[in-house]
Design a protein around this motif. Structure first.
Motif, PDB file in Angstrom:
ATOM      1  N   TYR A 163       1.223  -1.124  -0.109  1.00  0.00           N
ATOM      2  CA  TYR A 163       0.233  -0.430   0.143  1.00  0.00           C
ATOM      3  C   TYR A 163       1.099   0.910  -0.047  1.00  0.00           C
ATOM      4  O   TYR A 163       0.389   2.301  -0.325  1.00  0.00           O
ATOM      5  CB  TYR A 163      -0.961  -0.151   1.088  1.00  0.00           C
ATOM      6  CG  TYR A 163      -1.589   1.587   1.502  1.00  0.00           C
ATOM      7  CD1 TYR A 163      -3.052   1.782   0.773  1.00  0.00           C
ATOM      8  CD2 TYR A 163      -1.892   1.818   2.682  1.00  0.00           C
ATOM      9  CE1 TYR A 163      -3.822   2.844   0.999  1.00  0.00           C
ATOM     10  CE2 TYR A 163      -1.688   3.435   2.769  1.00  0.00           C
ATOM     11  CZ  TYR A 163      -2.714   3.435   2.171  1.00  0.00           C
ATOM     12  OH  TYR A 163      -3.581   4.472   2.395  1.00  0.00           O
ATOM     13  N   THR A 199      -1.535  -4.081   2.548  1.00  0.00           N
ATOM     14  CA  THR A 199      -2.709  -4.725   2.834  1.00  0.00           C
ATOM     15  C   THR A 199      -2.894  -6.001   3.239  1.00  0.00           C
ATOM     16  O   THR A 199      -2.611  -6.511   1.662  1.00  0.00           O
ATOM     17  CB  THR A 199      -4.280  -3.612   1.978  1.00  0.00           C
ATOM     18  OG1 THR A 199      -3.769  -4.602   0.537  1.00  0.00           O
ATOM     19  CG2 THR A 199      -4.160  -2.557   2.497  1.00  0.00           C
ATOM     20  N   GLU A 204      -4.778  -3.737   7.237  1.00  0.00           N
ATOM     21  CA  GLU A 204      -3.595  -2.980   6.645  1.00  0.00           C
ATOM     22  C   GLU A 204      -2.540  -2.796   8.162  1.00  0.00           C
ATOM     23  O   GLU A 204      -3.081  -2.622   9.422  1.00  0.00           O
ATOM     24  CB  GLU A 204      -3.879  -1.271   6.660  1.00  0.00           C
ATOM     25  CG  GLU A 204      -2.992  -0.077   6.344  1.00  0.00           C
ATOM     26  CD  GLU A 204      -3.221   0.990   5.936  1.00  0.00           C
ATOM     27  OE1 GLU A 204      -2.456   1.886   6.880  1.00  0.00           O
ATOM     28  OE2 GLU A 204      -4.246   1.665   5.038  1.00  0.00           O
TER      29      GLU A 204
END
Length: 71
Positions: free
Chosen positions: A13, A27, A36
């Motif tokens: 991410y 994630t 996350e």
């Protein structure tokens, strides 16, 4: 339970610097929930945003260790 993410595929991410020089974010789907987490890598190249990686361990209470997906 962060330990349940070990062995799961994840998506970068926020780019992850190489050789544990810093942390990024991934994630990962754990128990049907997308979570996350902070992430570090031993890999010698930056893991860019959007790259698929594999969770290989837990580096801390809120941090995963990831690596490139084996070919």
């Amino acid at each position: 339970r962060i330990e349940r993410a070990v062995g799961a595929p994840a998506i970068v991410y926020l780019g992850i610097p190489p050789s544990r020089q810093g942390a990024g974010k991934v994630t990962v789907k754990v128990q049907n929930r997308t979570m996350e987490y902070r992430a570090v890598t031993q890999h010698n190249e930056t893991l860019p945003t959007g790259k698929e990686v594999m969770v290989v361990g837990v580096a801390g209470p809120d941090t995963l260790e990831v690596g490139p997906v084996p070919e």
